[in-house]
Enzyme design. Structure first.
Site, PDB file in Angstrom:
ATOM      1  N   SER A 117      -3.129 -42.405  17.690  1.00  0.00           N
ATOM      2  CA  SER A 117      -2.352 -41.547  16.792  1.00  0.00           C
ATOM      3  C   SER A 117      -1.837 -40.273  17.449  1.00  0.00           C
ATOM      4  CB  SER A 117      -3.206 -41.256  15.570  1.00  0.00           C
ATOM      5  OG  SER A 117      -2.427 -40.723  14.559  1.00  0.00           O
ATOM      6  N   HIS A 118      -2.365 -39.123  17.019  1.00  0.00           N
ATOM      7  CA  HIS A 118      -1.844 -37.842  17.514  1.00  0.00           C
ATOM      8  C   HIS A 118      -2.509 -37.428  18.830  1.00  0.00           C
ATOM      9  CE1 HIS A 118      -5.409 -37.160  15.138  1.00  0.00           C
ATOM     10  NE2 HIS A 118      -5.595 -36.018  15.784  1.00  0.00           N
ATOM     11  N   ASP A 297       4.100 -38.115  14.524  1.00  0.00           N
ATOM     12  CA  ASP A 297       3.082 -38.212  15.575  1.00  0.00           C
ATOM     13  C   ASP A 297       3.236 -39.543  16.321  1.00  0.00           C
ATOM     14  OD1 ASP A 297       2.122 -39.932  13.612  1.00  0.00           O
ATOM     15  OD2 ASP A 297       0.023 -39.459  14.006  1.00  0.00           O
ATOM     16  N   ASP A 299       1.935 -42.532  16.273  1.00  0.00           N
ATOM     17  CA  ASP A 299       2.061 -43.807  15.559  1.00  0.00           C
ATOM     18  C   ASP A 299       2.903 -43.683  14.292  1.00  0.00           C
ATOM     19  OD1 ASP A 299       0.053 -42.270  14.359  1.00  0.00           O
ATOM     20  OD2 ASP A 299      -1.016 -44.023  13.606  1.00  0.00           O
ATOM     21  N   ASP A 301       2.786 -42.081  11.492  1.00  0.00           N
ATOM     22  CA  ASP A 301       2.327 -41.960  10.103  1.00  0.00           C
ATOM     23  C   ASP A 301       2.295 -40.505   9.638  1.00  0.00           C
ATOM     24  OD1 ASP A 301       0.156 -41.356  11.704  1.00  0.00           O
ATOM     25  OD2 ASP A 301      -1.289 -42.605  10.618  1.00  0.00           O
ATOM     26  N   ARG A 302       2.436 -39.559  10.574  1.00  0.00           N
ATOM     27  CA  ARG A 302       2.466 -38.152  10.166  1.00  0.00           C
ATOM     28  C   ARG A 302       3.888 -37.619  10.156  1.00  0.00           C
ATOM     29  NH1 ARG A 302      -2.553 -34.817  12.689  1.00  0.00           N
ATOM     30  NH2 ARG A 302      -4.133 -36.427  12.364  1.00  0.00           N
ATOM     31  N   LYS A 405      -0.338 -43.560   5.394  1.00  0.00           N
ATOM     32  CA  LYS A 405       0.608 -42.458   5.295  1.00  0.00           C
ATOM     33  C   LYS A 405       1.843 -42.840   6.100  1.00  0.00           C
ATOM     34  CE  LYS A 405      -1.839 -39.674   8.778  1.00  0.00           C
ATOM     35  NZ  LYS A 405      -3.243 -40.072   8.982  1.00  0.00           N
TER      36      LYS A 405
HETATM   37  C1  VG1 Z   1      -7.549 -36.126  11.304  1.00  0.00           C
HETATM   38  C2  VG1 Z   1      -7.011 -35.471  10.052  1.00  0.00           C
HETATM   39  C3  VG1 Z   1      -7.051 -36.449   8.891  1.00  0.00           C
HETATM   40  C4  VG1 Z   1      -6.284 -37.716   9.267  1.00  0.00           C
HETATM   41  C5  VG1 Z   1      -6.833 -38.291  10.544  1.00  0.00           C
HETATM   42  C6  VG1 Z   1      -6.054 -39.490  11.037  1.00  0.00           C
HETATM   43  O1  VG1 Z   1      -8.897 -36.484  11.105  1.00  0.00           O
HETATM   44  O2  VG1 Z   1      -7.731 -34.302   9.739  1.00  0.00           O
HETATM   45  O3  VG1 Z   1      -6.521 -35.834   7.743  1.00  0.00           O
HETATM   46  O4  VG1 Z   1      -6.386 -38.671   8.236  1.00  0.00           O
HETATM   47  O5  VG1 Z   1      -6.804 -37.309  11.572  1.00  0.00           O
HETATM   48  O6  VG1 Z   1      -4.722 -39.189  11.238  1.00  0.00           O
HETATM   49  P1  VG1 Z   1     -10.100 -35.580  11.670  1.00  0.00           P
HETATM   50  O7  VG1 Z   1     -11.328 -36.360  11.348  1.00  0.00           O
HETATM   51  O8  VG1 Z   1      -9.840 -35.398  13.119  1.00  0.00           O
HETATM   52  O9  VG1 Z   1     -10.019 -34.273  10.938  1.00  0.00           O
HETATM   53  V1  VG1 Z   1      -3.852 -40.032  12.396  1.00  0.00           V
HETATM   54  O10 VG1 Z   1      -2.271 -39.742  12.142  1.00  0.00           O
HETATM   55  O11 VG1 Z   1      -4.474 -39.282  13.795  1.00  0.00           O
HETATM   56  O12 VG1 Z   1      -4.381 -41.593  12.326  1.00  0.00           O
HETATM   57 CO    CO Z   2      -1.093 -40.914  13.210  1.00  0.00          CO
END
Ligand code: VG1
Ligand code: CO
Length: 585
Positions: A117-118, A297, A299, A301-302, A405
Site C-alpha cells: 500500500s502506502h 497511494d 495501491d 485505495d487512498r 476504500k
Molecule cells: C493505516 C491506517 C488505516 C488504514 C491502513 C491500511 O493503518 O491508519 O486507517 O486502514 O493503514 O491502509 P495503521 O495500522 O498503520 O494505522 V492501506 O491504504 O496502507 O492498505
Molecule cells: Co492503500
C-alpha cells in the site's frame, strides 16, 4: 514430463501475522526461500481446500518490485491446491479497489492483492500480500487469525514443478496442464473498474465541469497503480489532458518516493496546489494554481483531495461526501444514503451529518475489514444499512459499491459535488474551499490533526502505551484526580478507555483498538500503534477539537493546547526521545 504437483517440505517463519491490512515486511524478508509459499499455502488452507476446489481467484498488485515473482509463485500454489482458475490483471497490475470490484463482478471465491500500500517499494523497502474473501473485502479477523495459526505450524506446501511462468503481458486465457485442469486468464486491469464507475457516477455531468475554461484539474498517481486507472477515466472518459496527470506510470520503486498521499509525501502535488507541507499557503500566484488536485497511494485505495490553496482533511472529506451523497446516482437512485461509518480515530464530522439526517453512524476499529459486515448487513439477514459511506482519517473513503476504500471513487465523488454546485456555466466557480466552508458553517468544524512517530524502537513505544494503560486504570479506579493534570487547567478528562468494538452484525468483539481520552467539550486525543509498518513501531496520535462557530482558525492554532496536553500526559517525548513527529496531517 509435463508439470507435476509436488509437496515441498518447509518450516515455519516467525511473524507472518497479517496486520491492519495484510502481511507487510521488507522485500528481503519476502525473498527468503519458501517465505511467500508458506504464507500463500497458509491462506489457502485457512480458506479451505474444499471451498476453493475448482473455484476462481483474482490476483493482482500495485506493480512494486518483486510482485512479478510472487504472482508466479501464487499461480503455481493455486494450481497445486486445486483452484480452478486465476484471473490476473495484465502485467500483474490491479488496484486494491479493482480487485474488490472484479471479485464481486465475477463472483470469484476471493483474491490475493500484492501490495504494501502506502509503504515504499523496491529491493530495500517493503512488499505485502493481502487476501480478500468472496464479498470482495479484506479477510475478516476470523480468517486472518486462522492464516496466522497455519503459518506457525506449517511443515509443507503444494506447488507445481515444471510449470513455466505464465505470460502476463498479453490478455487471454492460458491453460496449464495439471491434475484437475487449471487456467489463468489475463484481463485488462481497468475495464471492469471503469464500467463500475460509469454505473456509480454521472460521468457526463463531471465531463461538463471538467470542460469549463475556469476549472483546472490535476492528479498525481504517485507512481503507483492508480496511474492506468487515472488515464482511462480522467483522460479517456472525461477529457482531462494527459499533461494534467502526473506520475501516472507505475514504477517498481514508486519513483524512489513514498506512495502515501499526504501533505508530506505528496509534496509535488501539494506545492502545485499552492500549499506547504504544513498545509499553509505557499504564496504562489493563485492564477497558476489548479482548482482541484488529488493523489492516490501505491495501491490506489487512498485519496487526498485539495482545492486551490486548500487542503481537505480526510475526516472532513468523508463528512462532505456524506452530506452531498444525493449528487451521486449510486446513492440517489437507491433512495439516498442510509448510514455512515468511520474508524474510531476519524473525526466526528461525519457523525454530525448522520445526526442531522437521522441515520445511524457506526464507529469501528481502524482497518477496512471492519466495514464489510455493515455493508453486507442485508445479505447477512440483518437490517440493510446500505447505501453506506465509510471513511478513515488516513485518506481512505469508500462505499458499498465495493468492499475496499477507493481512491478514484473519492475523487469522482468530489467532482460530482462540484458539478452539482456549478451547474450554471456562466456563474462564478464554486470552489472546493467554498464547499468545505459552507459545510463548516452548517455543522461546525472538527479541527483535526494526526501526528505520526515512525520507526520508534518497539520497547520505547511499549513504554508509552503501558503508561497510558496505567492512566486509564487509575482513572477507572480513582477518577480524574488520579491523572495528575493540575498543570493543565481547562483540560479535564471526562472519560478514557481502550476502544473495544462489538460487531452487531456477526457478534464478534475486537479489543485493544486504541487508547482514547475524552474531554467534556467533545475534544479528545487518541493513541494507537500502527499495524502496517515493517520495522520498529509507529505511534499515531490523533487530536480533535470541535468548534460550532469559531471555524476560521489555522488547525495548528486551534489544537495547540490539546497537543501539548496529550504529549505531556503520555510523556512521549521523554520516553521515545522524539521531539517532533515524522509526519503531521
Ligand atoms: C493505516 C491506517 C488505516 C488504514 C491502513 C491500511 O493503518 O491508519 O486507517 O486502514 O493503514 O491502509 P495503521 O495500522 O498503520 O494505522 V492501506 O491504504 O496502507 O492498505
Ligand atoms: Co492503500
Amino acid at each position: 514430463m509435463g508439470p507435476a504437483v509436488v509437496t515441498v517440505e518447509t518450516s515455519a517463519f516467525d511473524g507472518q501475522k497479517p496486520g491492519t491490512s495484510g502481511l507487510r515486511k521488507k522485500t528481503t524478508v519476502f525473498q527468503q526461500e519458501h517465505y511467500v509459499e508458506n504464507f500463500v499455502q497458509a491462506t489457502l488452507s485457512a480458506v479451505g481446500e474444499d471451498v476453493l476446489r475448482g473455484k476462481e481467484l483474482v490476483v493482482g498488485g500495485d506493480g512494486r518490485f518483486y510482485n512479478d515473482v510472487m504472482i508466479q509463485k501464487i499461480l503455481r500454489i493455486c494450481a497445486a491446491n486445486g483452484v480452478g482458475k486465476v484471473v490476473v490483471g495484465q502485467h500483474g497490475l490491479l488496484s486494491t479497489p479493482a480487485v474488490s470490484a472484479l471479485i464481486r463482478s465475477l463472483g470469484s471465491a476471493g483474491g490475493f492483492i500484492l501490495t504494501a500500500s502506502h509503504n515504499p517499494g523496491g529491493a530495500d523497502n517493503d512488499c505485502g500480500i493481502k487476501y480478500n474473501v468472496s464479498n470482495g473485502g479484506p479477510a475478516p479477523e476470523g480468517v486472518t487469525a486462522k492464516i496466522f495459526d497455519n503459518t506457525k505450524t506449517i511443515s509443507s506446501y503444494k506447488t507445481v514443478e515444471g510449470m513455466a511462468d505464465v505470460d502476463l503481458a498479453t490478455c487471454g486465457v492460458t491453460a496449464v496442464e495439471v491434475l484437475d485442469g487449471f487456467t489463468v486468464e489475463v484481463v485488462d486491469s481497468t475495464t471492469n473498474y471503469v464500467e463500475l464507475m460509469d454505473k456509480v457516477f454521472d460521468l457526463s455531468a463531471i465531463k461538463s465541469l471538467l470542460s469549463r475554461p475556469d476549472f483546472e484539474f490535476t492528479y498525481d498517481g504517485m507512481h503507483g497503480v492508480a496511474g492506468p486507472y487515472a488515464r482511462r477515466i480522467f483522460h479517456e472518459e472525461l477529457g482531462v489532458p494527459l499533461a494534467s496527470l502526473h506520475n501516472c506510470e507505475p514504477s517498481e520503486t514508486f519513483g524512489g518516493g513514498h506512495p502515501d498521499p499526504n501533505l508530506t509525501y505528496a509534496s509535488e502535488l501539494v506545492a502545485r496546489m499552492g500549499l506547504t507541507s504544513s498545509g499553509a499557503k505557499s504564496g504562489a500566484s493563485p492564477d497558476a494554481i489548479p482548482d482541484f488536485g488529488a493523489a492516490a497511494d501505491g495501491d490506489a485505495d487512498r485519496n487526498m483531495v485539495l482545492g486551490k490553496e486548500f487542503f481537505v482533511t480526510p475526516s472532513d472529506s468523508l463528512a462532505v461526501i456524506a452530506a452531498n451523497a444525493n449528487c451521486i446516482p449510486f446513492f440517489r437512485d437507491a433512495g439516498g444514503l442510509k448510514s455512515v461509518a468511520r474508524s474510531m480515530p476519524t473525526s466526528a464530522a461525519a457523525d454530525l451529518v448522520a445526526e442531522r439526517n437521522s441515520f445511524p453512524m457506526f464507529q469501528v476499529p481502524t482497518g477496512w475489514k471492519f466495514f464489510g459486515n455493515l455493508m453486507d448487513s442485508g445479505e447477512l439477514g440483518k437490517e440493510d444499512l446500505t447505501p453506506l459511506i465509510c471513511g478513515e482519517e488516513s485518506f481512505g473513503t469508500g462505499s458499498n459499491h465495493i468492499r475496499e476504500k477507493d481512491g478514484i471513487w473519492a475523487v469522482l465523488c468530489w467532482l460530482s459535488i462540484l458539478a452539482a454546485r456549478n451547474e450554471d456555466p456562466a456563474a462564478p466557480l464554486v470552489s472546493v474551499e467554498d464547499i468545505v466552508k459552507d459545510h463548516w458553517s452548517t455543522f461546525g468544524r472538527n479541527y483535526y490533526s494526526r501526528y505520526d512517530y515512525e520507526n520508534v524502537e518497539s520497547d520505547k513505544a511499549a513504554k508509552v502505551m503501558d503508561g497510558l494503560t496505567a492512566k486509564i486504570k487509575a482513572f477507572k479506579e480513582q477518577g480524574a484526580a488520579a491523572l495528575g493534570m493540575d498543570d493543565a487547567p481547562g483540560f479535564e478528562i471526562s472519560d478514557c478507555d481502550e476502544f473495544e468494538y462489538f460487531d452487531k452484525v456477526d457478534g464478534s468483539v475486537s479489543s485493544h483498538q486504541g487508547w482514547r481520552f475524552m474531554f467534556a467539550d467533545g475534544s479528545r486525543f487518541v493513541f494507537r500503534l500502527s499495524g502496517t509498518g515493517s520495522v520498529g513501531a509507529t505511534i499515531r496520535l490523533y487530536i480533535e477539537k470541535y468548534e460550532k462557530d469559531d471555524i476560521d482558525k489555522p488547525t495548528a492554532v486551534a489544537l495547540e493546547g490539546l497537543v501539548k496536553v496529550a504529549l505531556d500526559f503520555s510523556d512521549l517525548v521523554a520516553l521515545t526521545g522524539r521531539k517532533e513527529p515524522t509526519v503531521i496531517t
